[in-house]
Write a protein that holds these residues in place. Structure first.
Motif, PDB file in Angstrom:
ATOM      1  N   GLU A   1       3.174  -9.258   1.834  1.00 47.94           N
ATOM      2  CA  GLU A   1       3.338  -7.848   1.495  1.00 47.94           C
ATOM      3  C   GLU A   1       2.684  -7.637   0.133  1.00 47.94           C
ATOM      4  O   GLU A   1       2.998  -8.365  -0.817  1.00 47.94           O
ATOM      5  CB  GLU A   1       4.821  -7.458   1.362  1.00 47.94           C
TER       6      GLU A   1
ATOM      7  N   VAL B   1      -8.151   8.571   5.672  1.00 47.09           N
ATOM      8  CA  VAL B   1      -7.832   7.163   5.971  1.00 47.09           C
ATOM      9  C   VAL B   1      -9.097   6.536   6.550  1.00 47.09           C
ATOM     10  O   VAL B   1      -9.646   7.054   7.527  1.00 47.09           O
ATOM     11  CB  VAL B   1      -6.681   7.075   7.007  1.00 47.09           C
TER      12      VAL B   1
ATOM     13  N   ASP C   1      -6.813   6.506   1.548  1.00 44.00           N
ATOM     14  CA  ASP C   1      -5.981   5.438   2.102  1.00 44.00           C
ATOM     15  C   ASP C   1      -6.963   4.375   2.582  1.00 44.00           C
ATOM     16  O   ASP C   1      -7.534   4.461   3.668  1.00 44.00           O
ATOM     17  CB  ASP C   1      -5.094   5.949   3.238  1.00 44.00           C
TER      18      ASP C   1
ATOM     19  N   TYR D   1      -1.329   3.628  16.308  1.00 43.48           N
ATOM     20  CA  TYR D   1      -0.439   4.712  15.884  1.00 43.48           C
ATOM     21  C   TYR D   1      -0.064   5.688  16.992  1.00 43.48           C
ATOM     22  O   TYR D   1      -0.826   5.910  17.920  1.00 43.48           O
ATOM     23  CB  TYR D   1      -1.101   5.511  14.761  1.00 43.48           C
TER      24      TYR D   1
ATOM     25  N   PHE E   1      -0.933   5.482   9.834  1.00 41.50           N
ATOM     26  CA  PHE E   1       0.360   4.842   9.664  1.00 41.50           C
ATOM     27  C   PHE E   1       1.305   5.803   8.935  1.00 41.50           C
ATOM     28  O   PHE E   1       0.861   6.650   8.158  1.00 41.50           O
ATOM     29  CB  PHE E   1       0.175   3.545   8.857  1.00 41.50           C
TER      30      PHE E   1
ATOM     31  N   CYS F   1       0.852  -1.189   0.000  1.00 41.16           N
ATOM     32  CA  CYS F   1       0.000   0.000   0.000  1.00 41.16           C
ATOM     33  C   CYS F   1       0.894   1.248   0.000  1.00 41.16           C
ATOM     34  O   CYS F   1       0.565   2.258  -0.617  1.00 41.16           O
ATOM     35  CB  CYS F   1      -0.892  -0.031   1.239  1.00 41.16           C
ATOM     36  N   THR F   2       2.017   1.145   0.683  1.00 36.78           N
ATOM     37  CA  THR F   2       2.986   2.250   0.691  1.00 36.78           C
ATOM     38  C   THR F   2       3.363   2.622  -0.743  1.00 36.78           C
ATOM     39  O   THR F   2       3.386   3.794  -1.115  1.00 36.78           O
ATOM     40  CB  THR F   2       4.244   1.837   1.493  1.00 36.78           C
TER      41      THR F   2
END
Ligand SMILES: *Cc1c(COP(=O)(O)O)cnc(C)c1O
Length: 378
Positions: A193, A127, A153, A326, A82, A56-57
């Protein structure tokens, strides 16, 4: 034996599809399994176009490139998220303008976004925390009025929906201009991942494919649209191998089964803990009228940080692992000296007081009644 916080679910078919990918001899990206996964998202949830990514990054980084974020551009992001949500834009030199969370939910406070908009604002990145929709009508309305882009997100939001004022039920990730999903092993659907870029605005489709394929028009070449391919733009290697895609396909095939199980677990926690929460001043998850629940996470927001510490300790003594989430990004080691806005008290409160309960497919009903029972004793 300790009940873990997370345990990645394996359907059993992953190795079968990986074996098939290996046997076919097509192991690099953008093959049969990549296309199956992308088609699944496009057909089931109506994305204009999707591209599988290695995380996702990475999908968020693609968004920052597609929006052509330049040094000095401002991007509005919740502080309670995040690191990746901010990182993708920071890498392009953006100034991050952090927004606070809602009182009743850890997601961005939609009513506090407008005051953060300046002439330099380029995008808003809501998000969908715990897979629960932000109020997208409010956010899209701001974006339209100020000419901003919206990147959802949707890392935690697979198979979750927003019901707008028009009464239409829209899948999360299909509402903003762009969106990013995660298939990290802690998410509902996982491949260790992995991620996915969702494109809902045709202006981005062609360039997204190029950025995805290292700045080349290779995808067009393989469709026979051009007779040779070469370097045409910036980009990187954002696409995963077929081994990852084959794994993910096995999971997507069982999405309905996985989701039904997870929503069942969520409902059991909710039924067991609502009254206790109310009596103790512990905030339990809220699903607003306009949102659906995708069974991603069950959390408790304790009245104080000390309460959280003692609850975590109490549960650990009962062989139950819980984790918090977080830390406010505006106070992070990396960004606090660059941050120019006000302190964000709701975000700080969730950083200090929120705890997540064990949540995974194989969690047995005896496990969650034991967890519920242990909490009720607290
Ligand atoms: C998991 C997560 C990410 C990062 O996902 P990766 O696939 O690990 O890169 C980003 N944003 C949010 C909100 C997440 O929950």
């Amino acid at each position: 034996m300790m009940i873990p916080f997370n345990k990645p679910y394996i359907t059993g078919k992953e190795v079968h599809y990986i074996y098939d990918a290996v046997a076919t001899g097509k192991i690099s990206g953008n093959g049969k399994y990549t296309k199956l996964c992308q088609q699944y998202f496009e057909e089931r949830w109506g994305f204009k176009k999707t591209l599988l990514t290695t995380s996702c990054t990475d999908a968020l980084e693609m968004c920052a490139l597609l929006l052509d974020i330049q040094p000095g551009d401002e991007v509005i992001i919740p502080s309670y998220t995040f690191v990746s949500t901010a990182l993708a834009f920071v890498r392009q030199g953006a100034k991050i303008v952090f927004a606070d969370s809602r009182k009743d939910h850890p997601g961005i406070d939609e009513d506090k976004i407008e005051e953060l908009i300046t002439s330099r604002t380029k995008a808003i990145v809501p998000v969908h925390y715990a897979g629960v929709a932000c109020d997208m009508d409010k956010i899209m309305d701001l974006a339209n009025r100020y000419g901003l882009f919206v990147v959802e997100d949707a890392a935690q939001a697979v198979d979750s929906y927003y019901v707008g004022k028009d009464g239409v039920k829209k899948p999360l990730g299909t509402i903003g201009h762009l969106s990013a999903f995660s298939f990290h092993e802690t998410k509902n659907i996982q491949c260790g991942e992995g991620g996915l870029l969702g494109i809902n605005d045709d202006r981005f489709t062609k360039r997204a494919e190029i950025i995805w394929e290292k700045g080349t028009n290779r995808a067009e070449f393989f469709r026979g649209e051009v007779n040779k391919y070469g370097w045409v733009d910036i980009g990187s290697s954002f696409l995963p191998s077929e081994i990852t895609a084959a794994f993910l396909w096995a999971q997507l095939e069982e999405l309905d089964k996985i989701q039904a199980k997870r929503i069942g677990i969520w409902n059991s926690y909710y039924a067991g803990l609502s009254e206790w929460g109310l009596a103790r001043g512990v905030q339990i998850p809220l699903i607003p009228d306009y949102a659906t629940n995708n069974g991603h996470m069950f959390y408790l927001v304790c009245p104080t940080g000390e309460y959280r510490t003692s609850l975590i300790k109490h549960l650990k003594e009962n062989a139950i692992s819980t984790v918090f989430h977080y830390q406010s990004l505006h106070k992070s080691l990396y960004y606090h000296t660059k941050y120019e806005g006000n302190d964000l008290l709701e975000s700080n409160r969730y950083s200090e007081c929120l705890v997540r309960l064990p949540f995974y497919y194989e969690l047995k009903s005896t496990d969650f009644s034991m967890i519920g029972h242990s909490i009720l004793l607290k």
